[in-house]
Write a protein that holds these residues in place. Structure first.
Motif, PDB file in Angstrom:
ATOM      1  N   THR A 279      77.517  26.046  60.234  1.00  0.00           N
ATOM      2  CA  THR A 279      76.879  24.719  60.235  1.00  0.00           C
ATOM      3  C   THR A 279      75.533  24.706  60.948  1.00  0.00           C
ATOM      4  N   GLY A 280      75.009  25.880  61.290  1.00  0.00           N
ATOM      5  CA  GLY A 280      73.634  25.951  61.765  1.00  0.00           C
ATOM      6  C   GLY A 280      73.480  25.707  63.252  1.00  0.00           C
ATOM      7  N   THR A 281      72.358  26.146  63.786  1.00  0.00           N
ATOM      8  CA  THR A 281      72.130  26.026  65.224  1.00  0.00           C
ATOM      9  C   THR A 281      71.131  24.934  65.541  1.00  0.00           C
ATOM     10  N   LEU A 282      70.375  24.508  64.542  1.00  0.00           N
ATOM     11  CA  LEU A 282      69.293  23.573  64.829  1.00  0.00           C
ATOM     12  C   LEU A 282      69.761  22.132  64.884  1.00  0.00           C
ATOM     13  N   ARG A 283      70.966  21.879  64.395  1.00  0.00           N
ATOM     14  CA  ARG A 283      71.452  20.511  64.299  1.00  0.00           C
ATOM     15  C   ARG A 283      71.440  19.825  65.664  1.00  0.00           C
ATOM     16  N   ALA A 284      71.837  20.628  66.670  1.00  0.00           N
ATOM     17  CA  ALA A 284      71.956  20.041  68.005  1.00  0.00           C
ATOM     18  C   ALA A 284      70.588  19.770  68.624  1.00  0.00           C
ATOM     19  N   ALA A 285      69.565  20.487  68.134  1.00  0.00           N
ATOM     20  CA  ALA A 285      68.248  20.386  68.769  1.00  0.00           C
ATOM     21  C   ALA A 285      67.533  19.139  68.291  1.00  0.00           C
ATOM     22  N   THR A 286      67.895  18.005  68.829  1.00  0.00           N
ATOM     23  CA  THR A 286      67.349  16.756  68.318  1.00  0.00           C
ATOM     24  C   THR A 286      65.949  16.476  68.838  1.00  0.00           C
ATOM     25  N   SER A 287      65.565  17.189  69.908  1.00  0.00           N
ATOM     26  CA  SER A 287      64.276  16.880  70.517  1.00  0.00           C
ATOM     27  C   SER A 287      63.118  17.494  69.748  1.00  0.00           C
ATOM     28  N   LEU A 288      63.416  18.343  68.769  1.00  0.00           N
ATOM     29  CA  LEU A 288      62.333  19.048  68.089  1.00  0.00           C
ATOM     30  C   LEU A 288      61.786  18.218  66.933  1.00  0.00           C
ATOM     31  N   ASP A 289      60.537  18.478  66.632  1.00  0.00           N
ATOM     32  CA  ASP A 289      59.866  17.730  65.580  1.00  0.00           C
ATOM     33  C   ASP A 289      60.305  18.229  64.211  1.00  0.00           C
ATOM     34  N   PRO A 290      60.915  17.358  63.404  1.00  0.00           N
ATOM     35  CA  PRO A 290      61.412  17.818  62.102  1.00  0.00           C
ATOM     36  C   PRO A 290      60.311  18.354  61.193  1.00  0.00           C
ATOM     37  N   ARG A 291      59.104  17.780  61.312  1.00  0.00           N
ATOM     38  CA  ARG A 291      58.016  18.255  60.443  1.00  0.00           C
ATOM     39  C   ARG A 291      57.680  19.711  60.744  1.00  0.00           C
ATOM     40  N   THR A 292      57.591  20.017  62.046  1.00  0.00           N
ATOM     41  CA  THR A 292      57.285  21.395  62.422  1.00  0.00           C
ATOM     42  C   THR A 292      58.376  22.325  61.916  1.00  0.00           C
ATOM     43  N   LEU A 293      59.624  21.887  62.103  1.00  0.00           N
ATOM     44  CA  LEU A 293      60.732  22.733  61.661  1.00  0.00           C
ATOM     45  C   LEU A 293      60.696  22.929  60.153  1.00  0.00           C
ATOM     46  N   ALA A 294      60.331  21.874  59.435  1.00  0.00           N
ATOM     47  CA  ALA A 294      60.250  21.999  57.978  1.00  0.00           C
ATOM     48  C   ALA A 294      59.148  22.985  57.599  1.00  0.00           C
ATOM     49  N   ALA A 295      58.023  22.930  58.337  1.00  0.00           N
ATOM     50  CA  ALA A 295      56.929  23.860  58.045  1.00  0.00           C
ATOM     51  C   ALA A 295      57.383  25.299  58.299  1.00  0.00           C
ATOM     52  N   ILE A 296      58.096  25.501  59.405  1.00  0.00           N
ATOM     53  CA  ILE A 296      58.590  26.850  59.695  1.00  0.00           C
ATOM     54  C   ILE A 296      59.563  27.297  58.606  1.00  0.00           C
ATOM     55  N   PHE A 297      60.365  26.340  58.130  1.00  0.00           N
ATOM     56  CA  PHE A 297      61.310  26.637  57.047  1.00  0.00           C
ATOM     57  C   PHE A 297      60.560  27.184  55.830  1.00  0.00           C
ATOM     58  N   VAL A 298      59.462  26.538  55.502  1.00  0.00           N
ATOM     59  CA  VAL A 298      58.689  26.993  54.338  1.00  0.00           C
ATOM     60  C   VAL A 298      58.227  28.438  54.543  1.00  0.00           C
ATOM     61  N   VAL A 299      57.704  28.729  55.752  1.00  0.00           N
ATOM     62  CA  VAL A 299      57.220  30.088  56.019  1.00  0.00           C
ATOM     63  C   VAL A 299      58.367  31.094  55.884  1.00  0.00           C
ATOM     64  N   LEU A 300      59.503  30.746  56.462  1.00  0.00           N
ATOM     65  CA  LEU A 300      60.653  31.650  56.395  1.00  0.00           C
ATOM     66  C   LEU A 300      61.080  31.892  54.956  1.00  0.00           C
ATOM     67  N   ILE A 301      61.123  30.799  54.169  1.00  0.00           N
ATOM     68  CA  ILE A 301      61.608  30.944  52.790  1.00  0.00           C
ATOM     69  C   ILE A 301      60.630  31.763  51.961  1.00  0.00           C
ATOM     70  N   ILE A 302      59.336  31.589  52.204  1.00  0.00           N
ATOM     71  CA  ILE A 302      58.378  32.437  51.482  1.00  0.00           C
ATOM     72  C   ILE A 302      58.626  33.900  51.861  1.00  0.00           C
ATOM     73  N   GLY A 303      58.863  34.132  53.170  1.00  0.00           N
ATOM     74  CA  GLY A 303      59.119  35.496  53.631  1.00  0.00           C
ATOM     75  C   GLY A 303      60.266  36.148  52.901  1.00  0.00           C
ATOM     76  N   VAL A 304      61.401  35.471  52.818  1.00  0.00           N
ATOM     77  CA  VAL A 304      62.535  36.082  52.122  1.00  0.00           C
ATOM     78  C   VAL A 304      62.409  35.903  50.612  1.00  0.00           C
ATOM     79  N   GLY A 305      61.651  34.873  50.205  1.00  0.00           N
ATOM     80  CA  GLY A 305      61.526  34.579  48.779  1.00  0.00           C
ATOM     81  C   GLY A 305      60.813  35.659  47.997  1.00  0.00           C
ATOM     82  N   VAL A 306      59.968  36.450  48.669  1.00  0.00           N
ATOM     83  CA  VAL A 306      59.301  37.544  47.972  1.00  0.00           C
ATOM     84  C   VAL A 306      60.343  38.545  47.486  1.00  0.00           C
TER      85      VAL A 306
END
Lengths: 99, 479, 499
Positions: free
Chosen positions: C195-222
């Motif tokens: 169920t993931g580790t980030l769920r509990a981290a409510t203090s973080l900015d969702p936009r930043t996390l979404a941006a990081i998600f995109v970078v990660l997915i491009i990384g594995v997406g290749v």
């Protein structure tokens, strides 16, 4: 004005002259293309640094034996460097290199 | 313990000058083993009891020679002893075909080690100068070993660059002594201020040391010297010698007078590092000669070392610590990997008889172990995991992020890709089926020594904690 | 013991690889014995771990690499899904490769890197945090490069360069993403957890996390060959057939797909991913890749190229399943990880058999091959029907769950994508089947290498093909069996969606 003149005691002059020598020789080192000239420039630069070393220290702290000892070591090192450079240059020229 | 590390190489250097040829080779390995044991013992001692000082012959500074051992220095001592022993094994075999050169190699080799150990252990500015000069003399002598026109020219160029650098350094020492009346690094660190003479002194010393470290754009002397020397010499030069002047630079900036350094100056050094990565990689990519490729790779890799300054000056303590750890790991990983690379390239060239990259066609089948060592060291240089190089890059990246300097991020990350671009040129050729040349068999010990160093670069990726634990024992540098 | 089992699984391939490098090329028997023994030992160890996980045992190895960052190997149910697939298919691919490369040069080099490649795949499946995952992800790139350029021809060297450009670029992106995530959210979020580790981290900015998600997915997406990062896959087809099989079915593209699963399920968590709105873009990207890949496959006349574009399309089913927010869609995606592997490996084995036996590379040369090579052609047919998604093959199960999952998640358009893609699959596979079975033989085969004797081709080539074909049917027919991939995927999915 008097303060200025007082500041210019002999030790300080040594340091100034050393700095001037250093700058002049550095210019010669960079611009000259001949290896021997470069080596001479290096030696003059070394003398400039030694003058700064003794002059500046004595100017600020009075008579001091440490810089004298350091310069002595420095001269030995410089002589060794010059010898090594001369050997290399000589061999290089013998093999047909431009001096 | 501390003086032993100077006495051993000096005694063996003298022996190598005096003894006839045969025993020189016979005593080399036992001597190096002694030195390795002494360094490891000193490391253990430092680990248990912290940093220690020693006054040579009980003559106190400033006239006597004061030695100082801390976590960083013992790491470097052990690194030196380890790389030296492997290179010596390699040299014993490799130099068999160089009868004449051998006579001079061993004395120079031992003097080189003595001056390196002297630099690592020295606690005062002037002894560092003497160490640097002795290092230059032995290194230049080693470059000139083959005494042909090209190597002599490279040696002269190297000598002049190094002498100029030393004079810059010495002028700085003169100013600092004039200012503070002492040469001890620890003492100056306590009283140093950010006045004009100190800054001028640091500027002079920095330029001199950058020259000696071959940091872009002062790197012009390095490729011919490192690329033209005999394989074991190139390995020692790239792995250890250039690191000595970097070590002094780091001590000056981070320990001696951190107050006199402005963050803007640190950014300039970082920019030079970035330039080194770009220019060095580009030149490496263009080289038709494999040894020159590896030499230019050194120019590029040295650039990473410069990032420690912008990342640790004027930033948070956490970022500075990460930067420092990353830099130390990079220094170690590069030393292992580059030494391994020069040794394996030496074996490849020996087997083929040619130095062109195009001549390497078919080596993957015929000289597989040397190519494998080359590959492993390339993994670390590219900063790919698992390797010491990767961990170093990781720490530097984290530091760049946590200090908010994303621009270094681009160079650290891009540098790895650029490295890949030039090392894969070699692999690509090596897989071609038809060989251009006949292959001469090579001695197995050559392969083993290169492989040992390459494996060390990879293993460092798993035991990075060891040097970093020692690093925490460095007074002053650590936050 | 439990701490050492993950290391042992990794070690079997790693040690096998090192020994094989040293075996002289001529010692065929020794090398084959080593290869097959290592593969069997690995299957045994993985089975042991699977059994242990059923009984809630914990298998974990952990030590610190750099300050604050651990190297972790951990066996959880998801890692066993991938490890099981890799270890079983490795055995068959090894047997196949032994037959395929018989008599060709540099076999020790080939099998050495082959084992190293499997070791990296095992590392990817067992990695317990993002950092460890990254280590093996890059190791996979390095160990597959020598396999791609194995033949040493100009074409393969060019393909190798393209391959590196894409994968090293992707690796750098992934490194960027991981460093960003670790620096921004702290290294503890990199630990894979249900169920993931980030769920509990409510203090973080969702936009930043979404941006990081995109970078990660491009990384594995290749590596997962997402459009537009898929360019390396068709080019890499110049490699020998077992390498293509491995690249497509087990190692590289699957490593990418597995990475997507890990990032979405075990780092971000499916609910958190849905919350920050990254699932829909991921689904759309997957859908585009599915359609685009199928359309390109339709245009290819070379058999291996057509299969390659088919892979581009099929692997994105996994990502689509992940992107469907709901347990049933997840089951579809997870189970397709296995099913696609089995089916694709069958197809590549068959294609390799055609090339090796009769010298057939192009689709229009396949006329009437069904009579000459009935076993291989049957396997190809089953694999192709599975790709289209017809019952009772494994592919049907995947598509069924994906379809229901799409409806459950309220994403009816995804169902449309599935239907369209199945139609396209049929359009590029059925003509091949028609040629195989119903067209008359045109004349002599292009380049007949292995004459028909007791078997239609070398038994080392034929039997692995038939075995994976059998798996394709079994996974479909026995889907409700407690040890089937479907049951395992259901287990994982249920745990992921547990509140």
């Amino acid at each position: 004005m008097t303060l200025w003149l007082e500041a210019f005691n002999t030790d300080f002059w040594y340091a100034i002259v050393g700095a001037v020598l250093l700058v002049l020789a550095l210019g010669a080192f960079i611009t000259s293309r001949q290896l021997i000239k470069k080596l001479l420039a290096f030696n003059i630069m070394g003398s400039g640094v030694f003058l700064i070393m003794v002059g500046l220290a004595q100017y600020q702290h009075g008579p001091d034996s440490v810089p004298q000892a350091l310069v002595l070591t420095g001269i030995v090192v410089a002589v060794a460097a010059t010898a090594l450079a001369l050997v290399l240059i000589r061999k290089f020229v013998l093999k047909g290199g431009q001096p | 313990m501390i003086p032993l590390l100077l006495i051993i190489p000096l005694v063996f250097a003298l022996l190598s000058v005096l003894l006839p040829r045969l025993p020189i080779k016979a005593i080399a390995i036992p001597g190096l083993v002694l030195q390795l044991i002494a360094s490891i013992q000193l490391s253990v001692h430092t680990y248990k009891h912290g940093a220690s000082d020693y006054a040579l012959g009980s003559w106190e500074a400033p006239l006597g020679i004061a030695l100082h051992a801390n976590g960083f220095t013992v790491t470097l001592l052990t690194l030196t002893a380890f790389i030296a022993i492997v290179c010596a094994v390699y040299a014993l075999i490799y130099l068999k075909r160089y009868e004449h050169e051998q006579r001079y190699f061993w004395p120079l080799f031992w003097f080189l080690l003595a001056s390196l150990n002297g630099i690592w252990l020295s606690g005062d500015l002037f002894n560092l100068y003497v160490g640097l000069e002795l290092l230059t003399f032995s290194a230049v002598g080693m470059v000139a070993l083959t005494a042909n026109k090209a190597s002599l020219q490279a040696a002269i160029r190297y000598l002049f660059a190094a002498l100029l650098g030393s004079l810059g350094y010495l002028a700085g020492v003169a100013l600092l002594y004039g200012q503070y009346g002492t040469l001890s690094i620890q003492e100056i660190a306590l009283i140093s201020t950010s006045d004009a003479p100190t800054q001028v002194a640091l500027a002079l010393m920095t330029v001199g040391l950058l020259m000696k470290t071959a940091i872009f754009p002062l790197h012009y002397w390095l490729p011919p010297a490192h690329g033209g020397a005999l394989a074991p010499v190139s390995a020692l030069l790239s792995a250890l010698v250039v690191k000595a002047s970097f070590y002094i630079l780091a001590v000056l900036w981070l320990q001696l007078a951190p107050d006199a350094i402005s963050p803007a100056a640190a950014q300039v050094l970082g920019a030079l590092g970035a330039g080194a990565i770009l220019w060095g990689s580009w030149c490496a990519f263009r080289q038709p000669d494999i040894k020159m490729l590896v030499a230019y790779s050194t120019v590029a890799q040295l650039g990473y070392l410069m990032f420690v300054f912008p990342l640790s000056i004027g930033t948070s303590a956490a970022a500075a610590e990460l930067a420092w750890q990353g830099t130390v790991l990079h220094l170690l990983a590069h030393a292992f990997a580059k030494a391994a690379m020069f040794l394996s390239v030496g074996t490849l060239v020996l087997a083929i008889g040619h130095q062109g990259i195009k001549d390497l066609a078919g080596v993957s089948h015929r000289v597989p172990l040397a190519l494998f060592s080359f590959g492993l060291s390339a993994v670390s240089l590219m900063g790919l995991p698992p390797s010491g190089g990767f961990n170093a890059k990781w720490l530097l990246l984290q530091s760049a992020l946590s200090s908010g300097q994303w621009w270094w991020f681009i160079f650290i990350l891009g540098g790895g890709l650029l490295t890949a671009a030039y090392v894969f040129r070699v692999f690509s050729v090596s897989f071609i089926e038809e060989a251009r040349h006949k292959f001469a068999p090579t001695h197995w010990l050559l392969d083993v020594s290169a492989l040992t160093l390459a494996a060390a670069a990879i293993l460092l990726g798993f035991v990075s904690q060891w040097p970093l634990t020692l690093m925490e024992l460095v007074p002053g540098v650590q936050s | 013991m439990n701490a050492w089992l993950p290391v042992a699984v990794l070690g079997t391939s790693l040690i096998a690889s090192l020994i094989i490098f040293l075996v002289p090329d001529a010692k065929q028997r020794l090398r084959s014995t080593l290869n097959i023994t290592a593969a069997l030992v690995k299957i045994g160890l993985v089975a042991w771990m699977v059994f242990g996980i059923y009984q809630q045992e914990l298998f974990e190895t952990r030590f610190t690499l750099v300050p604050g960052i651990d190297f972790v190997l951990r066996a959880d149910s998801l890692s066993m899904l991938f490890a099981g697939l890799s270890s079983v298919l490795w055995l068959f691919t090894t047997i196949y490769a032994i037959g395929y490369l018989e008599g060709s040069p540099h076999r020790s080099r080939f099998f050495g890197f082959f084992s190293l490649c499997v070791a990296s795949t095992m590392g990817i499946s067992l990695a317990g945090n993002l950092f460890t995952f990254l280590i093996f992800f890059e190791m996979l790139t390095l160990s597959t490069y020598p396999l791609v350029v194995h033949r040493g021809t100009q074409a393969s060297l060019t393909a190798g360069r393209t391959y590196l450009r894409y994968t090293l670029g992707g690796g750098a992106m992934l490194l960027l993403g991981v460093v960003l995530l670790y620096s921004y959210a702290g290294p503890q979020v990199g630990e894979f957890a249900e169920t993931g580790t980030l769920r509990a981290a409510t203090s973080l900015d969702p936009r930043t996390l979404a941006a990081i998600f995109v970078v990660l997915i491009i990384g594995v997406g290749v590596k997962a060959a997402f459009v537009p990062f898929h360019g390396w896959l068709p080019v890499a087809m110049v490699a020998p057939a077992p390498v293509s099989a491995l690249l497509h079915a087990v190692a590289v593209v699957k490593a990418g797909a597995f990475g997507i699963i890990r990032i979405v399920y075990n780092v971000y968590g499916i609910e958190f991913s849905a919350q920050i709105g990254v699932l829909l873009p991921l689904g759309i990207l997957a859908a585009i890749t599915i359609i685009w890949g199928s359309m390109q496959a339709l245009r290819q006349m070379e058999l291996k190229k057509r299969l390659a574009y088919s892979t581009v399309s099929q692997v994105s089913y996994i990502a689509l399943g992940v992107a469907l927010f709901g347990p049933i869609g997840s089951i579809g995606g997870l189970v397709h990880l296995l099913h696609q592997g089995i089916m694709k490996v069958t197809l590549f084995f068959a294609a390799g058999n055609y090339a090796e036996t009769l010298g057939i590379h192009r689709i229009d040369e396949l006329d009437g091959v069904g009579k000459r090579m009935p076993g291989t052609s049957l396997a190809f047919t089953i694999g192709a029907l599975g790709m289209i998604g017809l019952p009772p093959t494994a592919g049907f199960i995947s598509k069924w769950y994906l379809g229901i999952g799409a409806l459950e998640a309220g994403m009816a358009w995804a169902l449309g994508v599935l239907v369209l893609s199945s139609a396209l699959n049929a359009a590029y596979f059925l003509p091949i089947l028609y040629r195989l079975w119903f067209k008359p033989v045109r004349g002599a085969w292009p380049d007949e290498q292995i004459p028909a004797a007791r078997f239609e081709t070398d038994p080392w080539l034929l039997f692995p093909t038939l075995a994976t074909m059998a798996f394709t049917i079994a996974a479909g027919l026995l889907a409700s069996h407690p040890w089937s991939p479907l049951t395992w995927a259901t287990l994982i999915s249920v745990r992921e969606y547990l509140p």
